[in-house]
Design an enzyme around this catalytic site. Structure first.
Site, short mmCIF file in Angstrom:
data_model
loop_
_atom_site.label_atom_id
_atom_site.label_comp_id
_atom_site.label_asym_id
_atom_site.label_seq_id
_atom_site.Cartn_x
_atom_site.Cartn_y
_atom_site.Cartn_z
N ASN A 12 0.77 -1.12 0.47
CA ASN A 12 0.19 0.38 0.08
C ASN A 12 0.34 1.09 -0.57
O ASN A 12 1.76 1.63 1.19
CB ASN A 12 -0.68 -0.21 1.15
CG ASN A 12 -2.29 1.29 1.62
OD1 ASN A 12 -1.88 1.68 0.55
ND2 ASN A 12 -2.14 1.34 2.75
N GLU A 171 -5.79 -4.77 10.36
CA GLU A 171 -4.20 -3.78 11.29
C GLU A 171 -4.98 -3.08 11.85
O GLU A 171 -5.32 -2.22 11.76
CB GLU A 171 -4.25 -2.69 9.52
CG GLU A 171 -4.22 -3.57 8.54
CD GLU A 171 -3.42 -2.21 7.30
OE1 GLU A 171 -2.47 -3.07 6.35
OE2 GLU A 171 -3.84 -1.46 7.11
P1 PGA Z 1 2.99 0.73 7.93
O1 PGA Z 1 1.55 0.94 7.13
O2 PGA Z 1 3.10 -1.29 7.32
O3 PGA Z 1 4.05 1.70 7.02
O4 PGA Z 1 3.04 -0.21 8.90
C1 PGA Z 1 0.35 -0.81 7.02
C2 PGA Z 1 -0.86 0.06 6.17
O5 PGA Z 1 -1.27 0.65 6.97
O6 PGA Z 1 -1.42 -0.76 5.03
#
Ligand code: PGA
Length: 271
Positions: A12, A171
């Protein structure tokens, strides 16, 4: 370890990368996976303005392209919005829905996530629905109830047959972009509880049980990096990763894809 669920590694990119930078990164990922066996499904999710460039850069490869959001309507007077038709027509195959940043900063609610999920499924886009608790909710012991509510609300009005392609990402909000990772065993526990929530949702009043939750790939997201991906993917309920920060450069992201390959190797049907 579970057997026949796909392993998925999704990047992402959030609001990072111009279309030129995105094309460059996508080409580096394509090059990095070229000729490799036991690959997980790799999905790159750039900003809307770079989708076309990334679709071009990944054409002919196994790497898939996803959007980070969409509207649930096909067209109309909705300034600034992008429709599922526009995405699917341009070769986008996946869409992230209900990311916590959309919920936190852009008014996304459980009910808009549900509308978007239905629209994505109608248009043949693979939905990656994000759920997860905030730090306050975790500290108040509300993790399971919040996640259960988000999952059940997303599924409203859908049937088991509708959600064949559904992917869910767990998440925890407090682990996103903070460098704080959720303990792998805890992420696995919540992923398992997501599966049973889906099963409970589709259980009939007559008492017949559903097992559809066992077939849904569940990803973990929140500060995933090369050094912690293996401990997550070796647990039975975590089928892949949704990666933010560490998906923004090929040297960081390719080793995470390799982590996905190690899971595929261990469970050959999970490709
Ligand atoms: P991060 O983000 O790996 O930078 O913690 C994950 C996400 O928001 O999908």
């Amino acid at each position: 370890m579970s057997t026949d669920r796909k392993t998925i590694i999704a990047g992402n990119w959030k609001m990072h990368k111009t279309h030129e930078e995105a094309a460059e990164l996508a080409s580096a990922v394509v090059k990095g996976v070229e000729g490799k066996s036991d690959l997980p499904e790799v999905v790159l999710c750039p900003p809307f303005t770079a989708l076309a460039a990334v679709v071009d850069a990944t054409r002919g490869s196994s790497v898939k392209v996803g959007a980070q959001n969409m509207d649930y309507r096909n067209e109309g007077a909705f300034t600034g919005e992008i429709s599922p038709v526009m995405l699917s027509k341009m070769g986008v195959t996946h869409v992230i829905l209900g990311h916590s940043e959309r919920r936190q900063f852009f008014g996304e609610t459980n009910s808009t996530v549900n509308l978007k999920l239905k629209a994505a499924l109608e248009h043949g886009l693979v939905p990656i629905v994000c759920v997860g608790e905030s730090l306050d909710e975790r500290e108040s012991g509300l993790t399971d109830s919040v996640v259960r509510r988000q999952v059940a609300a997303a599924l409203e009005d859908l049937t088991e047959a509708d959600i064949e392609t559904l992917v869910i990402a767990y998440e925890p909000v407090w682990a996103i972009g903070t460098g704080k990772t959720c303990e792998a065993t805890e992420a696995n526990r919540v992923a398992e509880s997501i599966r049973s929530t889906v099963n409970d949702f589709f259980a009939t009043e007559a008492g017949s049980k559903s097992k559809i939750g066992e077939t849904i790939p569940i990803l973990y997201g929140g500060s995933v990096k090369a050094s912690n991906v293996d401990e997550q993917l070796e647990l039975p309920h975590i089928d892949g990763s949704l990666v933010g920060g560490a998906s923004l450069s090929a040297p960081d992201f390719l080793p995470i894809i390799e982590g996905g390959s190690r899971r595929v190797k261990l469970t050959p049907s999970a490709s």
